[in-house]
Design a protein around this motif. Structure first.
Motif, PDB file in Angstrom:
ATOM      1  N   SER A   1      -0.288   1.413 -27.951  1.00  0.00           N
ATOM      2  CA  SER A   1       1.201   1.130 -29.554  1.00  0.00           C
ATOM      3  C   SER A   1       0.213   2.335 -30.152  1.00  0.00           C
ATOM      4  O   SER A   1      -0.495   2.953 -30.074  1.00  0.00           O
ATOM      5  CB  SER A   1       0.381  -0.145 -29.910  1.00  0.00           C
ATOM      6  N   TYR A   2       1.163   2.059 -31.670  1.00  0.00           N
ATOM      7  CA  TYR A   2       0.848   3.259 -33.202  1.00  0.00           C
ATOM      8  C   TYR A   2      -0.585   2.839 -33.733  1.00  0.00           C
ATOM      9  O   TYR A   2      -1.258   3.303 -33.504  1.00  0.00           O
ATOM     10  CB  TYR A   2       2.129   3.621 -33.411  1.00  0.00           C
ATOM     11  N   SER A   3      -0.617   1.154 -33.400  1.00  0.00           N
ATOM     12  CA  SER A   3      -2.400   0.852 -34.360  1.00  0.00           C
ATOM     13  C   SER A   3      -2.885   1.371 -33.454  1.00  0.00           C
ATOM     14  O   SER A   3      -3.919   1.454 -33.732  1.00  0.00           O
ATOM     15  CB  SER A   3      -2.130  -0.660 -34.348  1.00  0.00           C
ATOM     16  N   PHE A   4      -2.821   0.717 -31.925  1.00  0.00           N
ATOM     17  CA  PHE A   4      -4.087   1.719 -31.196  1.00  0.00           C
ATOM     18  C   PHE A   4      -4.275   2.427 -31.377  1.00  0.00           C
ATOM     19  O   PHE A   4      -5.392   3.070 -31.510  1.00  0.00           O
ATOM     20  CB  PHE A   4      -4.346   1.431 -29.586  1.00  0.00           C
TER      21      PHE A   4
ATOM     22  N   LEU B   1      -2.073   9.826 -37.772  1.00  0.00           N
ATOM     23  CA  LEU B   1      -2.849  10.235 -36.647  1.00  0.00           C
ATOM     24  C   LEU B   1      -3.338  11.878 -36.940  1.00  0.00           C
ATOM     25  O   LEU B   1      -4.563  11.700 -36.475  1.00  0.00           O
ATOM     26  CB  LEU B   1      -1.822  10.258 -35.899  1.00  0.00           C
TER      27      LEU B   1
ATOM     28  N   CYS C   1      -3.935   3.847 -23.585  1.00  0.00           N
ATOM     29  CA  CYS C   1      -2.690   2.972 -25.532  1.00  0.00           C
ATOM     30  C   CYS C   1      -1.136   3.271 -24.864  1.00  0.00           C
ATOM     31  O   CYS C   1      -0.854   4.016 -24.195  1.00  0.00           O
ATOM     32  CB  CYS C   1      -2.627   4.129 -26.195  1.00  0.00           C
TER      33      CYS C   1
ATOM     34  N   ASP D   1       4.563   9.572 -40.040  1.00  0.00           N
ATOM     35  CA  ASP D   1       3.710   8.558 -38.901  1.00  0.00           C
ATOM     36  C   ASP D   1       2.945   9.927 -38.055  1.00  0.00           C
ATOM     37  O   ASP D   1       1.084   9.644 -37.730  1.00  0.00           O
ATOM     38  CB  ASP D   1       4.258   8.238 -38.283  1.00  0.00           C
TER      39      ASP D   1
ATOM     40  N   LEU E   1      -6.130  11.374 -39.781  1.00  0.00           N
ATOM     41  CA  LEU E   1      -6.901   9.731 -39.372  1.00  0.00           C
ATOM     42  C   LEU E   1      -8.563  10.549 -38.997  1.00  0.00           C
ATOM     43  O   LEU E   1      -9.537   9.430 -39.161  1.00  0.00           O
ATOM     44  CB  LEU E   1      -6.182   9.038 -38.646  1.00  0.00           C
TER      45      LEU E   1
ATOM     46  N   PHE F   1       6.639   5.647 -28.836  1.00  0.00           N
ATOM     47  CA  PHE F   1       6.053   4.916 -29.864  1.00  0.00           C
ATOM     48  C   PHE F   1       7.726   5.028 -30.588  1.00  0.00           C
ATOM     49  O   PHE F   1       6.868   4.482 -31.928  1.00  0.00           O
ATOM     50  CB  PHE F   1       4.726   5.438 -30.988  1.00  0.00           C
TER      51      PHE F   1
ATOM     52  N   VAL G   1      -3.800   4.805 -33.876  1.00  0.00           N
ATOM     53  CA  VAL G   1      -4.795   4.428 -35.401  1.00  0.00           C
ATOM     54  C   VAL G   1      -6.677   5.063 -34.660  1.00  0.00           C
ATOM     55  O   VAL G   1      -7.269   5.342 -35.372  1.00  0.00           O
ATOM     56  CB  VAL G   1      -4.112   3.483 -36.239  1.00  0.00           C
ATOM     57  N   VAL G   2      -6.827   3.743 -34.635  1.00  0.00           N
ATOM     58  CA  VAL G   2      -7.717   3.711 -33.850  1.00  0.00           C
ATOM     59  C   VAL G   2      -8.960   4.139 -32.941  1.00  0.00           C
ATOM     60  O   VAL G   2      -9.923   4.834 -33.471  1.00  0.00           O
ATOM     61  CB  VAL G   2      -8.608   2.115 -33.097  1.00  0.00           C
TER      62      VAL G   2
END
Length: 518
Positions: free
Chosen positions: A164-167, A117, A162, A113, A120, A105, A169-170
């Motif tokens: 991506s970073y945004s994925f 993670l 996965c 960052d 979160l 990533f 996060v989910v």
């Protein structure tokens, strides 16, 4: 007869099959260890080396080389890459075959960052527990826990695809939402089946299952070099821990609280048969005060819990004090737990030591919870931690690694770990059956906020004495406020808010809440 009398009669003697089922139900405790620290393994930054064609990197390496031709090990810290803006592929390359999400990533120089993670996961847990506090009373302990566990399983398994970073996060939010609710429900389920004389053992065993997660996660991560497959393997392990929830019945205490007396009897019959206890339930009428209508709407029951708290002010006080205690203890636990990372130089070694340290605390937990009153043991552990923080301000160093502050911090970690484990048991014993899921969820929500802040507590001030002073204040005030809570060791679990008020009256605690809430 009360359900508490029957459960104490059925489960008073240790039974291997009962213990095995309880262990299976609580095995999801290991899932928490995986989820909490997974980013420390999947996001580990690989070792790197200079590209010999890069004048910039080779020049920096020469500056870090002594007269004997030995390169300073600090040179190969990732900070060298970040502070000198070295380019991947042009100035340096990875000296490892392990795949890391930090490099995939492109966040090797963005420590915040990676920390986000990790945090979160606790944000997801907070959101999940808001819903769980209602779902535990509406759908029961087992169904809610199973549903939440499957959310955690699917979220973790999605890490296999996965990109991506945004994925991610989910995924972290799904892990938190699922696991925290699942573990809270399983813990309540086991506690409501446990006889009073063996609750302390199940509480300690639950914490030891969490400890077993450290070597399990370390081994899985060490043996699997690709973080995508670590997620896939972890998801498979999680699913195995949820299988018992597919076949186990719901808690008889919960069934009785919603008016399903016959169903509660059937569960008790199966429990007695499993435990090898002969008891005739056909002519026994189970009763509980303020029994709920089995068709009552879940949201109405949640509102009724709020009304009960303001009607029975002792229950409100106990819930507020417990929320504060959970917040401070969890803040100190996660803040201090990073102290174990001083041992070893890889996450695999670091977290094996973390498990060893917590294991020592949870072994001590058994005699403490069995023989010491709750109102003495838990405040005393917090008070001892407070004293350790104050003593840690003494500037006494006897080696390059060890000093008095570190030694006292290690003792404080053990004390806080004991308190961390015991407050869960105490909260479950204090809360009435009709609001136990709500109270535990409220406490867990405040604890999740503390868990989010804990890893950053060392950044409060550059002066370590300021941090130690704040820690001492938190631990000390928590110890004092816990004296407002009732003693529950050796006492039957209360079923309704009215019983909470009677308990406070019997223990002469009502004088502390004479002011009426209007």
């Amino acid at each position: 007869r009360s359900v508490d009398d029957l459960i104490n009669e059925i489960g008073k003697s240790p039974n291997f099959m009962v213990f095995l089922i309880a262990t299976a139900a609580m095995s999801c405790s290991m899932v928490g260890t995986f989820c909490a620290y997974m980013i420390k393994f999947t996001g580990v930054i690989p070792e790197w080396m200079c590209m010999e064609t890069s004048e910039k990197c080779v020049g920096l390496r020469k500056l870090a080389t002594d007269s004997h031709g030995v390169v300073n090990p600090e040179f190969y810290n990732i900070k060298t890459v970040c502070e000198n803006d070295l380019g991947y592929g042009s100035d340096y390359r990875w000296n490892s075959t392990r795949a890391s999400l930090a490099s995939d990533f492109d966040i090797v120089c963005k420590e915040s960052d990676l920390n986000l993670l990790s945090s979160l996961y606790f944000v997801g847990g907070t959101a999940g527990l808001f819903v769980g506090s209602w779902a535990f009373e509406r759908f029961g302990r087992r169904k809610t826990s199973l549903t939440a566990g499957l959310i955690c399983f699917f979220g973790t398994s999605l890490g296999f695809v996965c990109q991506s970073y945004s994925f991610m996060v989910v995924i972290r939010l799904m892990q938190g939402m699922g696991n925290f609710v699942c573990y809270a429900g399983c813990y309540i389920w086991v506690l409501e089946f446990a006889a009073e004389n063996i609750r302390v053992y199940y509480n300690s065993w639950s914490m030891m299952l969490w400890v077993f997660g450290y070597p399990a996660l370390s081994c899985v991560s060490y043996l699997i070099p690709d973080w995508h497959y670590i997620h896939l393997a972890s998801g498979g392990i999680f699913l195995l821990t949820y299988i018992p929830l597919m076949v186990l019945p719901d808690s008889p205490r919960y069934l009785l609280s919603i008016g399903k007396a016959e169903e509660a009897k059937n569960v008790l019959r199966r429990y007695a048969k499993l435990a090898g206890v002969k008891i005739n339930l056909d002519e026994i009428e189970l009763q509980v005060e303020e029994k709920k209508n089995e068709n009552a709407d879940g949201w109405c029951r949640g509102l009724k819990t709020f009304q009960d708290m303001f009607e029975h002010k002792g229950m409100l006080l106990e819930t507020v004090v417990q929320c504060y205690a959970w917040f401070t203890v969890c803040l100190l636990f996660y803040g201090l737990n990073y102290g174990w990372s001083q041992f070893g130089d890889t996450p695999y070694v670091n977290y094996l030591f973390a498990g060893l340290g917590e294991g020592i605390a949870y072994v001590l937990l058994i005699p403490v919870t069995k023989y010491a009153p709750r109102r003495v043991a838990i405040p005393l552990t917090c008070l001892t931690a407070c004293l350790c923080f104050l003593l840690g301000m003494i500037d006494w160093r006897w080696s390059a690694v060890w000093n008095f502050e570190r030694l006292t911090a290690m003792v404080a970690i053990v004390m806080i770990a004991i308190a961390f484990a015991m407050i869960f048991l105490w909260a479950a014993e204090i809360a009435p059956t009709t609001a136990r899921g709500f109270v535990l969820s409220a406490c867990s929500i405040t604890a999740r906020g503390a868990a989010f802040l804990g890893p950053f507590s060392s950044q409060i001030s550059p002066n370590h004495r300021v941090i130690l002073g704040i820690n001492a204040l938190l631990a000390g005030t928590t110890a004092l406020l816990m004296l407002l809570l009732p003693e529950t060791r050796g006492k039957p679990l209360v079923e309704t808010p009215a019983e909470v008020s009677r308990r406070r009256s019997n223990q002469n605690l009502n004088s502390l809440t004479t002011c009426r809430l209007r």
